[in-house]
Motif scaffolding. Structure first.
Motif, mmCIF file in Angstrom:
data_model
loop_
_atom_site.group_PDB
_atom_site.id
_atom_site.type_symbol
_atom_site.label_atom_id
_atom_site.label_comp_id
_atom_site.label_asym_id
_atom_site.label_seq_id
_atom_site.Cartn_x
_atom_site.Cartn_y
_atom_site.Cartn_z
ATOM 1 N N TYR A 1 7.035 -21.780 13.698
ATOM 2 C CA TYR A 1 6.097 -20.959 13.076
ATOM 3 C C TYR A 1 6.070 -19.759 13.682
ATOM 4 N N ILE B 1 4.208 -30.033 21.534
ATOM 5 C CA ILE B 1 4.838 -28.428 21.779
ATOM 6 C C ILE B 1 5.001 -28.206 23.029
ATOM 7 N N TYR C 1 0.185 -25.237 8.442
ATOM 8 C CA TYR C 1 0.328 -23.909 9.289
ATOM 9 C C TYR C 1 -0.407 -22.610 8.552
ATOM 10 N N HIS D 1 4.714 -16.156 13.851
ATOM 11 C CA HIS D 1 3.301 -15.506 13.531
ATOM 12 C C HIS D 1 3.567 -13.959 13.587
ATOM 13 N N LEU E 1 -3.063 -20.161 18.380
ATOM 14 C CA LEU E 1 -2.391 -20.792 17.198
ATOM 15 C C LEU E 1 -2.010 -22.184 17.659
ATOM 16 N N GLN E 2 -1.396 -22.296 18.839
ATOM 17 C CA GLN E 2 -1.076 -23.689 19.332
ATOM 18 C C GLN E 2 -2.078 -24.418 19.773
ATOM 19 N N ALA F 1 6.801 -28.707 17.122
ATOM 20 C CA ALA F 1 6.582 -27.565 16.500
ATOM 21 C C ALA F 1 6.827 -26.396 17.538
ATOM 22 N N PHE G 1 5.857 -22.459 18.441
ATOM 23 C CA PHE G 1 5.048 -21.142 17.628
ATOM 24 C C PHE G 1 5.466 -20.073 18.521
ATOM 25 N N THR G 2 6.234 -18.928 17.663
ATOM 26 C CA THR G 2 6.425 -17.774 18.572
ATOM 27 C C THR G 2 6.498 -16.552 17.823
ATOM 28 N N TYR H 1 -3.424 -21.254 9.326
ATOM 29 C CA TYR H 1 -4.619 -21.258 10.025
ATOM 30 C C TYR H 1 -5.708 -20.353 9.495
ATOM 31 N N ASN I 1 -0.936 -16.083 20.077
ATOM 32 C CA ASN I 1 0.463 -17.256 19.898
ATOM 33 C C ASN I 1 -0.448 -18.298 20.554
#
Length: 865
Positions: free
Chosen positions: A510, A38, A622, A512, A59-60, A478, A480-481, A624, A56
């Motif tokens: 992903y 990532i 995903y 969020h 989550l990562q 992945a 995450f943003t 979470y 953010n």
């Protein structure tokens, strides 16, 4: 193995953040393991941690810690973005306080100031991320103006230029008069604004008493009009096409032109055409070979082409022009008009559509493989609904304005000779070789910040050099943003990946939710509703911040400061439960429970491994918040509230000890990605000298020990105990007062109750438990039915039934009165119209609660006969 009585989160947070970094716990290198990669959305060097960052990066971090424990060569690439406009704004404000500006300082000295600022403050947010436990590969920390990264940016520009995918042209762009730079379409944020439509009469040259009426929201731009356009099919203007009008106030002759772009149904069906100040008018001007008259300076003041309005601010000129139109008889009327107005994403000034020579990227050819990647499922969005947003933008993509009129950033790698010929090259030496000239001048502009960050997934691993890191860690897995940078960043990274690496940059995106306050408003400084995550860390701890954010996450997060007590309380619960176990375990602790024997052990071990299985699946897909809720329910409800309570008189049994500590060990490992500080601290006490928890393997899920029969049976026992406890609560029977319980059940359930009678009696404080298959007498009893079990508790010796009936009758009457009053209030249309929405909603919730309590109390009274 005693733990201190109180968990000191401040000490643990600081200790483990330092330990993880000092011991290089999160560094990854090419190996024989499978990579999992990532790349962090690089925060601006101007940034300080806000709740969006905290969400953010939590989550990562969850999936990175999980993948690392699963045996992957997990690399989480950290770094920061140089943030051209934002950083230059910060330093320019400092210069303003010093009584100077960048132009007085000069480019070279200004860049020195900018680099000095970056060295002093640029790592602020990186250090803040470490405080919340982000397990990035910190030695790899990248910056979008590192030497090799800058080479990557120049190489990309040159390659696209040589493919004719980058060009310089005069176009209408979004111009910020405050930042003095062009902006891309995505950087011009549209906001609904209350404005006005001013209707103006443009007189015919040969018939000044008549003319054509047009309407505009920007009267100041009329000074640059070069035509009035009508639809050729509009019968109202058939005779006007080709005629000449006199431009009010400027006394310039302009033609009436036909153009199918004009909508006959909008306004008067005639529009003023200002090719230098409107993108649609610019295209119309090209079709009809109209002049482009720019009437504004770059700072938003009127220029020499604006007549006697020269020097006036655009908004002051607007007012003056309207007054002059009235004075000279050209003003028809003014109407209130709400419309979307572009604002600079950095300083929030109103953006001006402005004719300017800029650099652009042709996006349509680059978009094709990026569209196909999502269409064929190579790249997936989570949640899937964001695919439509992505596709809509990509299928209607426009060329990207990439030049910025600032100094902080990657200077455009184009050089000009004295004749004005241009040469794109990696450096000046190469440009001289290409041109055969010894004297060249480099383009003054810099590239859009996003032109460097769209290369992030591969430039951070050494591209364009052919390095082992790049081969091993690209493509990533992945991203995450947040939804607001799908266009700015996500889509462009996908395009860059296919163009320069020949492959996608990641497989999953992903998206969020947005962090909002408890009233549903987006958190922002301007609203004064932002909660500082570092304040939460200071008051509640890093684990509390992380756990509470994920616990409350859904599509969007609605939080107040009180919400973070959930995470704090859970961390304390883990600590206290662990302390109880450690105090009672006499032998070396195992890292997983032994094979279970009795019902309680079979049940808790089954619940452990079912939870582990479900949590693993939730992380992989995903989900979470779902994973965290599973963990919370298992540890707090199953393990602490039930299992540790049931075994509290059985600690002398070595099997009980090893089961309790083995479950704790697996649970700590399972919880670690979510709540790393407290789990790491407990692990150190539990397994001294065995290394940190973050380097442990993810627990093996022993599916053979998932025992649905044991879970069903134990749930029946728990439900029976809870039913008796609820009867105690309803009838105000003290927890220490022993009671008699009569219970009946079918054969299988009866046998289960008989086998676990001692446990039921102990947990519900039952003096006498009568079990049988015959129906029980419920007269003057409190009763409950749970599954196949019917329970009755005689009340005669415990309460005064007559007095209790009177008390309940009175209470029911009071509840009914309150219910009816509130129901009447909510039926009042005047109240509903005037009361704030949140107040109405709370009143509706209160009415529902009253109705529920009324039903419950009536049921209790009926039980008394």
């Amino acid at each position: 193995m005693d733990l201190p009585k109180r968990y000191d989160f401040k000490s643990a947070d600081a200790k483990w953040a330092k330990y993880w970094e000092d011991e290089n716990c999160f560094h990854a290198e090419p190996s024989d393991k499978k990579p999992y990669v990532i790349t962090i959305p690089p925060p601006n060097v101007t940034g300080i941690l806000h709740m969006g960052h905290a969400l953010n990066n939590t989550l990562q971090d969850i999936i990175m810690r999980y993948k690392r424990m699963k045996g992957f060569e997990a690399c989480w690439m950290p770094g920061t973005d140089h943030a051209g406009i934002a950083t230059q704004n910060v330093v320019e404000k400092q210069l303003h306080k010093e009584g100077t500006d960048r132009h007085h300082l000069g480019r070279e000295k200004m860049l020195e100031r900018l680099w000095s600022w970056k060295q002093q403050y640029g790592d602020t947010i990186i250090n803040q991320l470490k405080k919340i436990g982000a397990s990035c590969d910190w030695p790899r920390t990248a910056f979008t103006m590192d030497d090799n990264y800058s080479l990557a940016v120049r190489k990309v520009f040159v390659e696209l230029y040589n493919k004719d995918l980058i060009y310089r042209g005069e176009r209408i762009i979004n111009w910020c008069p405050r930042c003095h730079t062009a902006l891309s379409d995505e950087e011009s944020e549209h906001q609904e604004t209350q404005g006005a439509l001013t209707h103006i009469r443009y007189p015919f040259k040969d018939d000044p008493d008549n003319g054509i009426i047009v309407a505009t929201t920007r009267p100041e731009t009329m000074l640059g009009d070069t035509a009035v356009a009508v639809n050729p099919a509009d019968p109202r203007y058939q005779g006007a096409i080709g005629k000449t009008l006199i431009l009010p106030l400027m006394h310039r002759e302009i033609p009436v032109i036909p153009d199918e772009f004009v909508d006959p149904e909008f306004g008067t069906g005639a529009v003023k055409v200002t090719p230098a100040h409107d993108p649609n008018d610019f295209e119309m001007g090209r079709r009809h070979d109209l002049a482009h008259i720019n009437v504004m300076n770059e700072d938003g003041t009127m220029n020499e082409h604006a007549g006697h309005y020269e020097g006036r601010d655009r908004f002051d000129a607007r007012k003056d022009i309207v007054e002059d139109l009235k004075k000279h008889g050209f003003f028809v009327k003014r109407e209130d008009h709400t419309h979307a107005v572009g604002h600079c994403y950095r300083c929030h000034s109103v953006v001006e559509p402005y004719l300017s020579k800029q650099w652009f990227v042709r996006m349509e050819p680059l978009a094709r493989p990026a569209i196909a990647a999502v269409q064929n499922g190579d790249i997936k969005f989570h949640p899937a609904r964001w695919e439509k947003v992505y596709m809509n933008w990509m299928e209607n993509i426009r060329d990207w304005c990439i030049s910025r009129q600032i100094w902080w950033g990657h200077r455009i790698p184009v050089w000009y000779d004295e004749e004005g010929n241009q040469y794109a090259a990696l450096d000046e030496e190469e440009a001289m070789t290409i041109s055969g000239k010894n004297t060249l001048r480099q383009d003054e502009d810099v590239l859009d910040t996003w032109f460097s960050s769209w290369l992030w997934p591969f430039a951070t691993f050494g591209w364009p050099r052919d390095e082992a890191d790049l081969k091993f860690f690209y493509p990533g897995d992945a991203l995450f943003t947040a939804s607001e940078i799908i266009f700015f960043w996500v889509a462009r990274m996908i395009m860059a990946g296919y163009e320069f690496m020949g492959d996608l940059p990641f497989r999953d995106v992903y998206i969020h939710g947005t962090v909002r306050d408890d009233k549903g408003r987006k958190m922002s400084k301007s609203l004064g509703n932002a909660i500082d995550p570092l304040e939460i860390v200071e008051e509640y701890g890093g684990d509390a911040l992380r756990f509470s954010l994920i616990h409350n996450s859904g599509q969007d997060l609605y939080i107040s400061k009180d919400n973070f007590e959930v995470g704090r309380n859970f961390a304390n619960k883990i600590w206290n439960a662990s302390r109880l176990v450690l105090m009672n375990v006499k032998e070396d602790p195992q890292t997983e429970p032994p094979e279970p024997a009795d019902l309680v052990s079979r049940w808790i071990v089954s619940r452990l491994y079912q939870t582990l299985h479900d949590v693993s699946h939730a992380i992989e897909t995903y989900h979470y918040s779902e994973a965290e809720n599973l963990i919370y329910d298992f540890f707090w409800n199953n393990y602490c509230d039930w299992y540790l309570e049931i075994i509290k008189d059985r600690w002398d049994d070595p099997m009980v000890q090893q089961t309790a500590v083995g479950i704790l060990s697996v649970a700590l490992t399972m919880m670690h990605p979510f709540i790393p500080f407290v789990t790491e601290e407990i692990w150190e006490h539990l397994y001294k000298g065995q290394g940190p928890l973050c380097r442990e393997n993810w627990p093996v899920c022993h599916r053979k020990w998932i025992d649905t029969d044991a879970e069903t049976e134990m749930q029946t026992v728990i439900d029976a105990i809870v039913a008796v406890r609820n009867i105690r609560s309803t009838w105000n029977i003290g927890p220490k007062e022993q009671i008699t319980v009569n219970a009946t059940a079918a054969d299988g359930a009866l046998q289960l109750l008989e086998q676990n009678a001692a446990m039921i009696k102990a947990r519900a404080n039952i003096g006498q438990l009568n079990l049988g298959s015959d129906d029980v007498d419920t007269q003057n009893c409190a009763s409950a039915i749970v599954g196949k079990v019917k329970i009755a508790v005689p009340l005669g010796d415990l309460i005064d039934i007559g007095a209790e009936k009177q008390r309940l009758t009175k209470k029911i009457a009071e509840l009914q009165k309150a219910h009816d009053s509130l129901e009447k209030r909510l039926g009042n249309e005047n109240f509903l119209a005037k009361a704030p929405a949140d107040v109405v909603e709370k009143e509706k919730e209160r009415l529902a609660a009253l109705a529920h309590e009324l039903t419950e109390q009536k049921s209790v009274l009926e039980n008394l006969g």
